[in-house]
Design an enzyme around this catalytic site. Structure first.
Site, PDB file in Angstrom:
ATOM      1  N   TYR A  43       0.802  -1.237   0.000  1.00 25.13           N
ATOM      2  CA  TYR A  43       0.000   0.000   0.000  1.00 25.13           C
ATOM      3  C   TYR A  43       0.833   1.284   0.000  1.00 25.13           C
ATOM      4  O   TYR A  43       0.257   2.377  -0.047  1.00 25.13           O
ATOM      5  CB  TYR A  43      -0.948   0.012   1.203  1.00 25.13           C
ATOM      6  CG  TYR A  43      -1.888  -1.180   1.227  1.00 25.13           C
ATOM      7  CD1 TYR A  43      -2.817  -1.365   0.214  1.00 25.13           C
ATOM      8  CD2 TYR A  43      -1.833  -2.121   2.251  1.00 25.13           C
ATOM      9  CE1 TYR A  43      -3.674  -2.455   0.218  1.00 25.13           C
ATOM     10  CE2 TYR A  43      -2.693  -3.215   2.276  1.00 25.13           C
ATOM     11  CZ  TYR A  43      -3.607  -3.382   1.255  1.00 25.13           C
ATOM     12  OH  TYR A  43      -4.455  -4.461   1.262  1.00 25.13           O
ATOM     13  N   ASN A  45     -13.391   3.091  -0.736  1.00 29.12           N
ATOM     14  CA  ASN A  45     -12.447   1.988  -0.560  1.00 29.12           C
ATOM     15  C   ASN A  45     -12.869   1.302   0.730  1.00 29.12           C
ATOM     16  O   ASN A  45     -12.566   1.778   1.833  1.00 29.12           O
ATOM     17  CB  ASN A  45     -11.001   2.498  -0.456  1.00 29.12           C
ATOM     18  CG  ASN A  45     -10.017   1.335  -0.368  1.00 29.12           C
ATOM     19  OD1 ASN A  45     -10.430   0.187  -0.149  1.00 29.12           O
ATOM     20  ND2 ASN A  45      -8.742   1.611  -0.523  1.00 29.12           N
ATOM     21  N   HIS A 102     -15.077  -7.585   0.105  1.00 27.76           N
ATOM     22  CA  HIS A 102     -15.155  -8.980  -0.317  1.00 27.76           C
ATOM     23  C   HIS A 102     -16.313  -9.761   0.299  1.00 27.76           C
ATOM     24  O   HIS A 102     -16.596 -10.861  -0.133  1.00 27.76           O
ATOM     25  CB  HIS A 102     -13.812  -9.665  -0.016  1.00 27.76           C
ATOM     26  CG  HIS A 102     -12.639  -8.856  -0.508  1.00 27.76           C
ATOM     27  ND1 HIS A 102     -12.453  -8.565  -1.837  1.00 27.76           N
ATOM     28  CD2 HIS A 102     -11.627  -8.220   0.155  1.00 27.76           C
ATOM     29  CE1 HIS A 102     -11.373  -7.814  -1.984  1.00 27.76           C
ATOM     30  NE2 HIS A 102     -10.856  -7.587  -0.788  1.00 27.76           N
ATOM     31  N   ASP A 149     -25.960  -3.460  -0.003  1.00 27.70           N
ATOM     32  CA  ASP A 149     -27.346  -2.999   0.025  1.00 27.70           C
ATOM     33  C   ASP A 149     -27.421  -1.486   0.227  1.00 27.70           C
ATOM     34  O   ASP A 149     -28.297  -0.827  -0.339  1.00 27.70           O
ATOM     35  CB  ASP A 149     -28.123  -3.711   1.147  1.00 27.70           C
ATOM     36  CG  ASP A 149     -28.529  -5.126   0.761  1.00 27.70           C
ATOM     37  OD1 ASP A 149     -28.330  -5.505  -0.412  1.00 27.70           O
ATOM     38  OD2 ASP A 149     -29.032  -5.850   1.634  1.00 27.70           O
ATOM     39  N   HIS A 169      -9.584   0.712  -5.051  1.00 27.12           N
ATOM     40  CA  HIS A 169      -8.565  -0.067  -4.333  1.00 27.12           C
ATOM     41  C   HIS A 169      -7.199   0.430  -4.731  1.00 27.12           C
ATOM     42  O   HIS A 169      -6.943   0.662  -5.925  1.00 27.12           O
ATOM     43  CB  HIS A 169      -8.672  -1.559  -4.677  1.00 27.12           C
ATOM     44  CG  HIS A 169      -9.992  -2.131  -4.309  1.00 27.12           C
ATOM     45  ND1 HIS A 169     -10.364  -2.351  -3.006  1.00 27.12           N
ATOM     46  CD2 HIS A 169     -11.049  -2.478  -5.073  1.00 27.12           C
ATOM     47  CE1 HIS A 169     -11.593  -2.830  -2.991  1.00 27.12           C
ATOM     48  NE2 HIS A 169     -12.036  -2.909  -4.227  1.00 27.12           N
ATOM     49  N   SER A 217      -4.399  -1.330  -4.253  1.00 28.28           N
ATOM     50  CA  SER A 217      -3.656  -2.467  -4.811  1.00 28.28           C
ATOM     51  C   SER A 217      -4.460  -3.116  -5.934  1.00 28.28           C
ATOM     52  O   SER A 217      -5.664  -2.897  -6.059  1.00 28.28           O
ATOM     53  CB  SER A 217      -3.380  -3.507  -3.713  1.00 28.28           C
ATOM     54  OG  SER A 217      -4.593  -4.099  -3.275  1.00 28.28           O
ATOM     55  N   ARG A 248      -9.546 -11.990  -2.582  1.00 22.99           N
ATOM     56  CA  ARG A 248      -9.644 -10.573  -2.960  1.00 22.99           C
ATOM     57  C   ARG A 248     -10.173 -10.393  -4.384  1.00 22.99           C
ATOM     58  O   ARG A 248     -10.517  -9.292  -4.796  1.00 22.99           O
ATOM     59  CB  ARG A 248      -8.274  -9.891  -2.855  1.00 22.99           C
ATOM     60  CG  ARG A 248      -7.766  -9.766  -1.451  1.00 22.99           C
ATOM     61  CD  ARG A 248      -6.483  -8.952  -1.376  1.00 22.99           C
ATOM     62  NE  ARG A 248      -5.715  -9.328  -0.218  1.00 22.99           N
ATOM     63  CZ  ARG A 248      -5.947  -8.888   1.028  1.00 22.99           C
ATOM     64  NH1 ARG A 248      -6.916  -8.030   1.261  1.00 22.99           N
ATOM     65  NH2 ARG A 248      -5.203  -9.304   2.041  1.00 22.99           N
TER      66      ARG A 248
HETATM   67  C1  DQA Z   1      -7.758  -2.655  -0.481  1.00 26.23           C
HETATM   68  C2  DQA Z   1      -7.738  -4.125  -0.950  1.00 26.23           C
HETATM   69  C3  DQA Z   1      -8.486  -5.012   0.022  1.00 26.23           C
HETATM   70  O1  DQA Z   1      -8.454  -6.360  -0.421  1.00 26.23           O
HETATM   71  C4  DQA Z   1      -7.842  -4.952   1.389  1.00 26.23           C
HETATM   72  O2  DQA Z   1      -8.564  -5.712   2.306  1.00 26.23           O
HETATM   73  C5  DQA Z   1      -7.623  -3.563   1.876  1.00 26.23           C
HETATM   74  C6  DQA Z   1      -7.219  -2.538   0.927  1.00 26.23           C
HETATM   75  C7  DQA Z   1      -6.903  -1.763  -1.399  1.00 26.23           C
HETATM   76  O3  DQA Z   1      -7.022  -0.547  -1.291  1.00 26.23           O
HETATM   77  O4  DQA Z   1      -6.091  -2.268  -2.194  1.00 26.23           O
HETATM   78  O5  DQA Z   1      -7.697  -3.300   3.056  1.00 26.23           O
HETATM   79  O6  DQA Z   1      -9.082  -2.199  -0.538  1.00 26.23           O
END
Ligand code: DQA
Length: 146
Positions: free
Chosen positions: A22, A75, A81, A88, A101, A103, A112
């Site tokens: 990140y 985010n 997930h 909803d 996201h 990543s 993921r």
């Molecule tokens: C995330 C990706 C998610 O899978 C993870 O749980 C995060 C960060 C991302 O910004 O890449 O906490 O949302």
């Protein structure tokens, strides 16, 4: 235009956790970058972060009921997930939400690869680090003008 940037669970630790994934910028630094970018484009942004699913749901409700913004970047972290409650809530509101996201979730663990939110979001941006938020802002704004 006014945009609400919502970060969910564990995102408050950005810059301190899993920096290889990140990056080293803190959420405060990232928000400052988004804020400066939005200002340059003549937009206003509000930031919100919570580690609690219900609080995130209530923030979405508030945006809808009080008409606080034109669009939302979300985010949701790991809630992405599996949170049908967030799904909803997104489906319930008439404000476009873009899933963000930092990543590339498709290049990581199997769990993921699935998002329960994408179907009810206007779109999704992933894998670009801080750029995911900036690209989402640009795209959402362009979409709102169409
Ligand atoms: C995330 C990706 C998610 O899978 C993870 O749980 C995060 C960060 C991302 O910004 O890449 O906490 O949302």
């Amino acid at each position: 235009m006014k945009f609400l940037i919502i970060n969910g669970v564990n995102l408050n630790l950005t810059g301190k956790r899993e920096t290889g994934v990140y990056g080293v910028k803190t959420l405060e630094e990232i928000n400052a970058e988004i804020g400066a970018f939005a200002k340059k484009n003549g937009d206003e942004v509000e930031f919100y972060q919570s580690n609690f699913e219900g609080a995130l749901v209530e923030k979405l409700h508030e945006a809808f009921l009080q008409k606080t913004c034109d669009g939302i970047l979300l985010n949701a972290g790991a809630f992405t997930h599996y949170s049908y409650a967030l799904r909803d809530a997104i489906a319930a509101i008439d404000i476009p939400v873009v899933e963000v996201h930092m990543s590339n979730v498709h290049a990581r663990e199997e769990f993921r690869k699935n998002s329960v939110l994408t179907e009810v979001c206007k779109g999704a941006v992933l894998g670009l680090g801080v750029g995911s938020y900036l690209a989402a802002l640009v795209g959402l704004k362009a979409g709102l003008k169409e």
